[in-house]
Scaffold this motif. Structure first.
Motif, mmCIF file in Angstrom:
data_model
loop_
_atom_site.group_PDB
_atom_site.id
_atom_site.type_symbol
_atom_site.label_atom_id
_atom_site.label_comp_id
_atom_site.label_asym_id
_atom_site.label_seq_id
_atom_site.Cartn_x
_atom_site.Cartn_y
_atom_site.Cartn_z
ATOM 1 N N ALA A 174 0.834 -1.208 0.000
ATOM 2 C CA ALA A 174 0.000 0.000 0.000
ATOM 3 C C ALA A 174 0.867 1.256 0.000
ATOM 4 C CB ALA A 174 -0.920 -0.009 1.220
ATOM 5 N N LEU A 175 1.974 1.236 0.749
ATOM 6 C CA LEU A 175 2.870 2.386 0.759
ATOM 7 C C LEU A 175 3.562 2.566 -0.581
ATOM 8 C CD1 LEU A 175 4.441 2.038 4.328
ATOM 9 C CD2 LEU A 175 2.875 3.823 3.539
ATOM 10 N N VAL A 176 3.956 1.467 -1.206
ATOM 11 C CA VAL A 176 4.586 1.564 -2.532
ATOM 12 C C VAL A 176 3.589 2.141 -3.539
ATOM 13 C CG1 VAL A 176 5.592 0.251 -4.439
ATOM 14 C CG2 VAL A 176 6.249 -0.277 -2.081
ATOM 15 N N GLU A 177 2.336 1.706 -3.451
ATOM 16 C CA GLU A 177 1.325 2.234 -4.365
ATOM 17 C C GLU A 177 1.103 3.729 -4.118
ATOM 18 O OE1 GLU A 177 -2.987 0.950 -6.203
ATOM 19 O OE2 GLU A 177 -2.433 0.212 -4.216
ATOM 20 N N GLY A 178 1.083 4.133 -2.842
ATOM 21 C CA GLY A 178 0.946 5.548 -2.528
ATOM 22 C C GLY A 178 2.115 6.356 -3.049
ATOM 23 N N TYR A 179 3.327 5.820 -2.924
ATOM 24 C CA TYR A 179 4.511 6.493 -3.465
ATOM 25 C C TYR A 179 4.431 6.571 -4.980
ATOM 26 C CZ TYR A 179 9.384 7.225 -4.862
ATOM 27 O OH TYR A 179 10.528 7.702 -5.460
ATOM 28 N N ALA A 180 3.975 5.496 -5.609
ATOM 29 C CA ALA A 180 3.834 5.501 -7.072
ATOM 30 C C ALA A 180 2.899 6.615 -7.526
ATOM 31 C CB ALA A 180 3.327 4.145 -7.558
ATOM 32 N N GLY B 61 10.841 8.255 2.518
ATOM 33 C CA GLY B 61 10.372 9.589 2.843
ATOM 34 C C GLY B 61 8.863 9.695 2.782
ATOM 35 N N PHE B 62 8.268 9.108 1.752
ATOM 36 C CA PHE B 62 6.803 9.122 1.656
ATOM 37 C C PHE B 62 6.186 8.365 2.832
ATOM 38 C CE2 PHE B 62 2.931 6.833 0.449
ATOM 39 C CZ PHE B 62 2.088 7.914 0.212
ATOM 40 N N ALA B 63 6.725 7.201 3.158
ATOM 41 C CA ALA B 63 6.157 6.366 4.223
ATOM 42 C C ALA B 63 6.161 7.081 5.565
ATOM 43 C CB ALA B 63 6.937 5.055 4.330
ATOM 44 N N SER C 294 5.880 10.411 5.915
ATOM 45 C CA SER C 294 5.272 11.729 5.768
ATOM 46 C C SER C 294 3.830 11.743 6.247
ATOM 47 C CB SER C 294 5.324 12.162 4.298
ATOM 48 O OG SER C 294 4.410 11.387 3.522
ATOM 49 N N ASP C 295 3.291 12.936 6.429
ATOM 50 C CA ASP C 295 1.885 13.084 6.779
ATOM 51 C C ASP C 295 0.986 12.528 5.685
ATOM 52 O OD1 ASP C 295 2.615 14.274 9.150
ATOM 53 O OD2 ASP C 295 2.267 16.327 8.465
ATOM 54 N N ALA C 296 1.425 12.642 4.429
ATOM 55 C CA ALA C 296 0.606 12.158 3.313
ATOM 56 C C ALA C 296 0.394 10.656 3.370
ATOM 57 C CB ALA C 296 1.266 12.543 1.987
ATOM 58 N N ALA C 297 1.298 9.925 4.013
ATOM 59 C CA ALA C 297 1.180 8.466 4.077
ATOM 60 C C ALA C 297 0.226 7.993 5.163
ATOM 61 C CB ALA C 297 2.555 7.845 4.313
ATOM 62 N N GLN C 298 -0.145 8.857 6.085
ATOM 63 C CA GLN C 298 -0.948 8.398 7.225
ATOM 64 C C GLN C 298 -2.312 7.840 6.800
ATOM 65 O OE1 GLN C 298 0.924 8.086 9.989
ATOM 66 N NE2 GLN C 298 2.405 8.951 8.556
ATOM 67 N N PRO C 299 -3.047 8.470 5.872
ATOM 68 C CA PRO C 299 -4.301 7.851 5.410
ATOM 69 C C PRO C 299 -4.081 6.514 4.714
ATOM 70 C CG PRO C 299 -4.229 10.176 4.812
ATOM 71 C CD PRO C 299 -2.856 9.808 5.282
ATOM 72 N N VAL C 300 -2.945 6.355 4.048
ATOM 73 C CA VAL C 300 -2.624 5.082 3.391
ATOM 74 C C VAL C 300 -2.425 3.996 4.444
ATOM 75 C CG1 VAL C 300 -0.959 3.881 1.919
ATOM 76 C CG2 VAL C 300 -1.596 6.264 1.412
ATOM 77 N N ILE C 301 -1.709 4.330 5.507
ATOM 78 C CA ILE C 301 -1.461 3.383 6.597
ATOM 79 C C ILE C 301 -2.778 2.969 7.249
ATOM 80 C CG2 ILE C 301 -0.391 3.129 8.867
ATOM 81 C CD1 ILE C 301 1.842 5.031 7.798
#
Length: 525
Positions: A98-104, A348-350, A352-359
């Motif tokens: 899920a984090l890799v997809e969010g980074y993508a 860095g993405f993982a 970040s604040d942007a990753a929190q909804p992904v988590i």
């Protein structure tokens, strides 16, 4: 990797006048843990460094140390990188894709997952709009111990761990590769990806709803063989556990079995995959298993009854505050030295604040702040009233009056033992909260920093210590942002000492939980 302060100081020292550069665009460059940021106009990006015009001059910052946010950020991709990520099956199976997809998504790329030719292996490919390969990630999920071994061997750029690195794994000899380089534990290479809690799961129809950790240990040691011994049906107990090398299993042994000098029963069935374990338990009326919070699925999660009678349930808030007895942190450890650019970008993405909804969307417990009203704290209030420990009714009345209209934030601060020094995660949380306050997230509200203590020692002495710890948090908040940035939001300090414990003062772990500073918010005025 340079520290937050080091890279910023180096950047400010590296003043450079970039004449005739490309069109300036607004950007914000943030350190990977989000604790420090610089905003300005992007003058140039050469693939490895950013040149940014700011209010203090033109600065140059290495791209590897920051995340770029804003319309002006360069979108040029590095193509063809390949690197490995290894370790925890819990993180690798449930969170990392899920984090890799969010980074993508941040690269305008898409994720293609390929199952590997061997068990616990897959390849995560990032493809651009023209189906060109941006990066290929070899993901192996042989367990936390295997992740540290892969990091030491140089076959992984990032190790995933569902527990903190052990002393031997964190030492220079084990992981640095050569004398003089830094190890892992407590260093800038130790990152908290998300939070989790070990949960005890049973069949949905099992009438048993709660266990003590003593009972849980006796079950998995094979000393309790029938559910009837726990008030359930006359039915034999079936045990399900993760395989050897699993960080989940090692954490369970450390927190539950070892303190009671018990070993795991040979009869326990070892199950590959956290989802598989929960699924097996959910169809076995005799079953009980141990897995992570994100993998409860159709099984029923048991509450934990602490020694003094406090009941702890595994929910997002109790895990975020780490007041659930089996709460834990999930880690990422990068290799020493420069990482491949997409490994650096993914990490860095993982963080970040942007990753929190992904988590959170993957079922894990993110680090974003949540809140709840005082009515949700009823269990600890009742315990305070009925406990034989020293108590002040007047102080409790004062506390209820102060907090009646307030909401508690999940940000909770703890300290190194016997001091007013914030432990590492709490320091990061203080910086995160200070940025939110400075950004106006709590405009029109008042923040209360509320100190608590354990019951060892005199009541008033403990109350004074709790106040000093709350004042230390206020100092940390103030130091984390520019002078005057918190002036618009009133921040008060309160102390209620031994009142409303969240853990049992009879145990070292419970006393540690009780030494805390909570954050409450209410309407100002």
């Amino acid at each position: 990797m340079a520290s937050r302060l080091a890279w910023l100081a180096a950047a400010l020292a590296a003043l450079a006048l970039a004449q005739g550069a490309a069109r300036a665009e607004p950007v914000t460059l943030r350190s990977h843990d989000g604790a420090t940021q610089v905003s300005g106009e992007l003058i140039d990006f050469d693939g490895t460094t950013y040149t940014v015009r700011t209010g203090v001059g033109t600065i140059i910052i290495e791209a590897a140390h920051v995340i770029c946010d804003g319309e002006g950020c360069p979108r040029e991709l590095v193509y063809g990188e390949r690197f490995g990520i290894a370790g925890s099956s819990l993180i690798g199976e449930g969170l990392m894709p899920a984090l890799v997809e969010g980074y993508a998504d941040t690269l305008d790329a898409r994720l293609l997952r390929e199952v590997g030719t061997a068990a616990r292996r897959q390849v995560l490919r990032l493809l651009d709009a023209e189906e060109r390969e941006v990066a290929a990630i070899d993901l192996s999920t042989d367990g936390t111990a295997a992740g540290f071994a892969a990091l030491a061997a140089g076959s992984a750029a990032i190790a995933l761990a569902s527990r903190r690195a052990a002393d031997a794994e964190a030492g220079e000899a084990a992981l640095a590769g050569q004398a003089g380089q830094a190890g892992l534990r407590g260093s800038e290479r130790e990152h908290i990806l998300a939070l989790d809690g070990l949960i005890l799961v049973v069949h949905p129809d099992n009438p048993v709803d709660q266990l003590t950790l003593d009972q849980a240990a006796a079950l998995f040691a094979g000393r309790i063989r029938s559910w009837a011994q726990l008030g359930g049906a006359e039915r034999p107990v079936s045990l399900y556990l993760p395989p050897s090398g699993s960080g989940t299993l090692e954490t369970f042994e450390r927190l539950v079995m070892a303190p009671r000098d018990l070993g795991l029963a040979d009869s326990a069935e070892r199950v590959e995959g956290n989802a598989n374990l929960a699924d097996l338990v959910s169809i076995d009326p005799s079953g009980i298993g141990v897995t992570g919070f994100a993998f409860a699925r159709a099984a029923k999660t048991l509450a934990i009854r602490q020694q003094c009678g406090l009941l702890a349930r595994a929910d997002r808030f109790s895990i975020k505050t780490e007041e659930y007895p089996l709460a834990r942190r999930l880690y990422a450890y990068p290799a020493e030295g420069p990482l491949p650019s997409h490994a650096e970008g993914l990490l860095g993405f993982a963080l970040s604040d942007a990753a929190q909804p992904v988590i959170a969307g993957a079922g894990f417990v993110d680090r974003a702040v949540e809140s709840q009203g005082i009515e949700a704290q009823g269990g600890r209030l009742v315990h305070s009233l009925t406990s034989p420990e020293e108590f002040s009714f007047e102080l409790l009345r004062e506390m209820l009056g102060e907090l009646r209209e307030a909401r508690r934030l999940s940000a909770t601060f703890r300290f190194t033992r016997g001091s007013t020094d914030l432990e590492a995660r709490s320091q990061t949380e203080a910086e995160r909260l200070a940025r939110r306050v400075a950004a106006g997230d709590y405009a029109g509200q008042e923040i209360l920093l509320v100190g608590f203590a354990d019951s060892v020692g005199e009541f008033e002495v403990n109350r004074d210590l709790a106040r000093r710890r709350a004042e230390a948090v206020l100092e940390a908040l103030t130091a984390a942002v520019p002078e005057g940035a918190l002036a618009e939001t009133p921040i008060g300090v309160r102390s209620y000492g031994e009142l409303t414990p969240v853990g049992c003062n009879e145990t070292p772990a419970g006393r540690e939980l009780n030494r805390r500073v909570e954050v409450w918010v209410r309407e100002a005025g």
